[in-house]
Enzyme design. Sequence first.
Site, PDB file in Angstrom:
ATOM      1  N   GLU A  47       0.840  -1.201   0.000  1.00  0.00           N
ATOM      2  CA  GLU A  47       0.000   0.000   0.000  1.00  0.00           C
ATOM      3  C   GLU A  47       0.877   1.254   0.000  1.00  0.00           C
ATOM      4  O   GLU A  47       1.839   1.344   0.760  1.00  0.00           O
ATOM      5  CB  GLU A  47      -0.901  -0.010   1.243  1.00  0.00           C
ATOM      6  CG  GLU A  47      -1.845   1.167   1.353  1.00  0.00           C
ATOM      7  CD  GLU A  47      -2.749   1.079   2.580  1.00  0.00           C
ATOM      8  OE1 GLU A  47      -3.761   1.800   2.613  1.00  0.00           O
ATOM      9  OE2 GLU A  47      -2.448   0.298   3.500  1.00  0.00           O
ATOM     10  N   LYS A 129      -8.498   4.586  -2.780  1.00  0.00           N
ATOM     11  CA  LYS A 129      -9.111   4.001  -1.586  1.00  0.00           C
ATOM     12  C   LYS A 129     -10.368   4.785  -1.224  1.00  0.00           C
ATOM     13  O   LYS A 129     -10.332   6.003  -1.091  1.00  0.00           O
ATOM     14  CB  LYS A 129      -8.103   4.036  -0.438  1.00  0.00           C
ATOM     15  CG  LYS A 129      -8.517   3.276   0.814  1.00  0.00           C
ATOM     16  CD  LYS A 129      -7.367   3.266   1.802  1.00  0.00           C
ATOM     17  CE  LYS A 129      -7.678   2.422   3.026  1.00  0.00           C
ATOM     18  NZ  LYS A 129      -6.525   2.364   3.961  1.00  0.00           N
ATOM     19  N   CYS A 163      -5.912  -2.389   2.201  1.00  0.00           N
ATOM     20  CA  CYS A 163      -5.993  -2.429   3.652  1.00  0.00           C
ATOM     21  C   CYS A 163      -7.410  -2.686   4.148  1.00  0.00           C
ATOM     22  O   CYS A 163      -8.048  -3.661   3.770  1.00  0.00           O
ATOM     23  CB  CYS A 163      -5.410  -1.126   4.202  1.00  0.00           C
ATOM     24  SG  CYS A 163      -4.842  -1.233   5.925  1.00  0.00           S
TER      25      CYS A 163
END
Length: 345
Positions: A47, A129, A163
Amino acid sequence: MTQSQIVKVAAVQLQPVLDSADGTVERVLDEIAAAAADGAQLVVFPETAVPYYPYWSFVMAPMDMGARHRALYDHSPTVPGPVTDAVAAAARTHEIVVVLGVNERDHGTLYNCQLVFDGNGEIALKRRKITPTYHERMVWGQGDGSGLHAVDTAVGRVGALACWEHYNPLARYALMADHEQIHCSQFPGSLVGPIFAEQQEVTLRHHALESGCFVVNATAWLDADQVASVTEDPALQKGLFGGCYTAIIAPDGSHVVAPLLDGPGRLVADIDLSLITKRKRMMDSVGHYARPELLSLRIDRRSHAAQHADAAPGVGAVSEFEEPDHGEPEPYAAYRDAIARSSTG
């Protein structure tokens, strides 16, 4: 009998260079070349690997993080830009699919961005995200649903989440319903402690089972000196160790190879995509095991851009990966050499 469909994949537990964006990108390019030399056709990075995950935001008060946040702005790439050009050239040269996390700078906002480069170097997917987690909301803006889908690549149909997006079951289901074959997940690593790695294992093995897909997960790793550079407080430093879980998982939830829990390194393994059918024959959660007349998902895949101008075809129109010139300086002149080096092998 179903024929095997073997793909060799790699997951990199990357040690970033916290004081040099150029240094981190050089490591990414080196790892792409090394994975390709191992025969890998897909390589996944952690990430926001470029330039680095904002570890400081987890241990610093908002009032104290201004200088580090501004530095992250200075070091974060635009998409497209010199950094993505360098990675695209490496992907094209080595004919390898690359999944890379970056801090994307878009004018005055940073985004946690996932990029999928196909084996020809083209960006097959750019997504942000959808909801930064906890401390991350001080660093990144929110993404939208425009990138919440799987894409066809040289290695198969690829989906990606970052995540704790994996704790949003509807986000996961969006990719499942889009028939991802290889799910590329990215976590920061070196965060929270060993329990974070345990949580990743539970979450990702479950996703493999539920989706009936392969999962390739990558996390980053910091050494003790890097942790000390983030915070000098020994109590806070405890929150910056552990949490590493780089893994390759089969559709039955098993590890294809033993996961990597500490130190920098790279996992490489063969996966057989025909095992997806073996799993889904018994339980296809978006097919014969679904009940769409009772339960279904509605997705808004519109871009949440600040302006939407109507224009005649070809007049002032901007495609998804051809953004207008922001007029910003190019801080990555060094990557011209990297691009040339990758292009010539």
